[in-house]
Design an enzyme around this catalytic site. Structure first.
Site, mmCIF file in Angstrom:
data_model
loop_
_atom_site.group_PDB
_atom_site.id
_atom_site.type_symbol
_atom_site.label_atom_id
_atom_site.label_comp_id
_atom_site.label_asym_id
_atom_site.label_seq_id
_atom_site.Cartn_x
_atom_site.Cartn_y
_atom_site.Cartn_z
ATOM 1 N N HIS A 291 -12.253 -1.161 -1.033
ATOM 2 C CA HIS A 291 -13.178 -0.076 -1.399
ATOM 3 C C HIS A 291 -14.450 -0.645 -2.018
ATOM 4 C CE1 HIS A 291 -10.559 3.400 -0.584
ATOM 5 N NE2 HIS A 291 -9.568 2.642 -1.014
ATOM 6 N N ASP A 354 -5.972 -0.111 -4.596
ATOM 7 C CA ASP A 354 -5.287 0.603 -3.516
ATOM 8 C C ASP A 354 -5.934 0.302 -2.171
ATOM 9 O OD1 ASP A 354 -7.639 1.989 -4.272
ATOM 10 O OD2 ASP A 354 -6.921 3.793 -3.252
ATOM 11 N N GLU A 355 -5.191 0.533 -1.113
ATOM 12 C CA GLU A 355 -5.684 0.482 0.265
ATOM 13 C C GLU A 355 -6.493 -0.785 0.552
ATOM 14 O OE1 GLU A 355 -5.949 5.229 1.272
ATOM 15 O OE2 GLU A 355 -7.628 4.330 0.178
ATOM 16 N N ALA A 356 -6.001 -1.917 0.039
ATOM 17 C CA ALA A 356 -6.669 -3.199 0.278
ATOM 18 C C ALA A 356 -6.164 -3.796 1.589
ATOM 19 C CB ALA A 356 -6.425 -4.144 -0.895
#
Length: 545
Positions: A291, A354-356
């Site tokens: 992100h 998150d969401e790496a």
């Protein structure tokens, strides 16, 4: 924005409140028949002022630990004084109360440190079990007294007092009403220490004024944390002196290609101050290592290939990553964390995680180890999304759960090992989820989240196999892919935010949808008086307005 309406329920709530007075006593909800009032020519649909005041004890949100009714009511009048201890914090709370009451009542309501009758705030008193945020509110013929051990408790008690007055008290013009508080005692303290709402200012930027407005709305329901999501692929929203292009360039756009924006350090401090005056702690988040496109676009050297990508205005996730192998990445993290820590007096600093998806697991573990040590070095407690438990949470770190099943073994194992948890399950507490298929805003990847679903779960048992003692609290995140105005915020937050607030504050024994929806319904007129454009969920028996 168009308001979605629900079927009318004319008079149903009023009749119920006149017939049944919900009394929360010692953590248990009991119903009892309201005492008969003198005949003043009223009907069940038009209760007397005394009946209406008494009924408001049964509509408090969050539900208090204990409510005991009895005694003579107090009516705020032109001679009422707000009497406070001689401290800056108490005077500030007294003035905040006066600012709410003066426009609608038309009374002067001077705030004074002199003793006497009226609305009395009493500091340093009360049962030690009330803790830092608990309070006791007593109403009788001579006035209303709110006692607390600390200023935060006085502030929480004042929010209860507001709810014990007619909804019209929230209006900004003088109203014709009886400003009556029924006789009784409320004793109250929170279940969890951490009760939060998150605002994503990265996908769409919100001004200082818009953030303040949301803070005021959160505070009424005893939320005590404001989690600000300050960076993401679509925008970097906080000025960093040592890396100025982050805000100047990385903050120059948003989802859909709008102008974006960022907070100067002065503006960020103003948000922090405003929140602190309402006894909310700001928890800043800089998401990493994913992100991060706004940062990567601002500084080519943060990319492994040394090439800056273009700014991003879409809504996809998982494609960006800081370069884990470059030492300049950790210089960057050190500078950003240091400057934000200096700006933020609160305890917590959120590092995302998150969401790496563009970062290998091995690199993720190595990166999060260094990032956590940096946060710790600057005196802050690490908070990360629950993917942090797939790395190695340092001692004292907090994991924020956003899954939908409560079954992730890594989260359970971390909780058993001592990692505290903030619960924000996406299919329960994400305020950006659509209410139903016709909701004009929001997403639906976690399903539709109506008012009942957002309320009808227990934080203490949600993570299956984790000790209930690991739960630090709850949060209601509002992601802003489709949210761009204050009106949007209100429509998605209300009526769901008060339910999450109640899960965080009230004893577990009070949690019951059938009684809660009746209490919640009574807040519709209050939100209208406050100018809140709320969603009229068909699951809630809203009174006719």
């Amino acid at each position: 924005m168009r308001r979605i309406t629900a079927p009318d329920h004319p008079g149903s709530l009023t009749r119920l409140l006149c017939a049944l007075l919900l009394v929360v006593t010692g953590g248990a909800v009991a119903t009892g028949t309201a005492a008969a009032a003198p005949d003043h020519g009223t009907t069940a649909d038009a209760p007397s002022d005394a009946d209406a005041a008494a009924a408001r004890f049964g509509t408090l949100v969050p539900a208090p630990v204990s409510v005991r009714q009895g005694g003579t009511a107090y009516e705020i009048g032109p001679d009422t004084r707000i009497r406070v201890p001689d401290t800056d914090g108490a005077r500030r709370i007294g003035e905040q109360l006066a600012e709410v009451l003066r426009p609608s009542t038309g009374y002067e309501l001077p705030v004074t440190t002199r003793q006497g009758p009226g609305i009395v705030l009493r500091l340093g008193a009360g049962d030690p079990a009330l803790g830092s945020e608990g309070y006791r509110l007593r109403s009788s013929r001579d006035g209303v007294t709110i006692s607390a051990r600390e200023h935060a408790g006085l502030f929480r008690g004042v929010q209860t007092l507001r709810q014990l007055l007619p909804a019209a008290v929230e209006r900004n013009e003088r109203q014709t009403a009886s400003w009556t508080v029924a006789g009784g005692t409320v004793t109250d303290a929170p279940r969890y220490a951490y009760r939060s709402a998150m605002l994503d200012v990265s996908r769409h930027f919100f001004t200082v004024g818009q953030v303040k407005k949301y803070i005021d709305q959160m505070a009424l329901y005893k939320i005590n944390k404001l989690h600000l999501h300050l960076s993401d692929d679509q925008g970097w929203r906080i000025a960093i002196d040592s890396w100025p292009r982050l805000a100047e360039y990385g903050g120059s756009t948003q989802v859909g290609g709008g102008a974006g924006g960022h907070y100067t350090k002065r503006e960020y401090r103003e948000i922090v101050r405003y929140a602190a005056d309402r006894h909310l702690e700001v928890v800043p988040e800089i998401d990493m290592p994913g992100h991060t496109n706004a940062a990567l676009a601002s500084y080519a050297e943060l990319n492994c290939d040394g090439v800056a990508p273009p700014l991003y205005t879409g809504t996809n996730v998982g494609f960006s990553s800081l370069c884990v192998d470059k030492e300049i990445t950790y210089d960057f993290i050190d500078d950003v964390v240091r400057e934000i820590a200096e700006l933020t007096p609160g305890r917590y600093l959120h590092i995302g995680g998150d969401e790496a998806h563009a970062t290998s697991h091995e690199d993720y573990v190595a990166f999060m180890a260094r990032a956590q040590r940096t946060v710790d070095a600057y005196g802050k407690t690490v908070v990360g999304w629950h993917q942090l438990t797939g790395a190695d949470p340092i001692d004292g770190a907090v994991a924020q759960y956003w899954g939908t099943t409560g079954t992730e073994q890594g989260v359970v194992d971390a909780a058993k090992a001592g990692t505290k948890l903030i619960l924000s399950p996406a299919n329960r507490s994400y305020l950006d989820m659509k209410y139903d298929k016709d909701t004009p805003l929001g997403l639906s990847w976690a399903g539709y989240v109506e008012a009942k679903q957002s309320y009808d779960w227990d934080p203490g048992s949600y993570i299956k196999g984790a000790p209930s003692s690991a739960v630090l609290g709850v949060e209601a995140p509002l992601w802003s892919e489709t949210i761009s105005t204050s009106d949007h915020i209100e429509f998605m937050a209300f009526p769901r935010l008060p339910g999450i607030a109640e899960l965080g504050w009230s004893p577990a024994s009070t949690h019951d949808w059938d009684t809660y929806k009746e209490r919640l319904a009574a807040h519709g007129p209050r939100w209208s008086a406050m100018g809140i454009d709320y969603y009229r969920s068909p699951q809630v028996p809203w009174p006719g307005e």
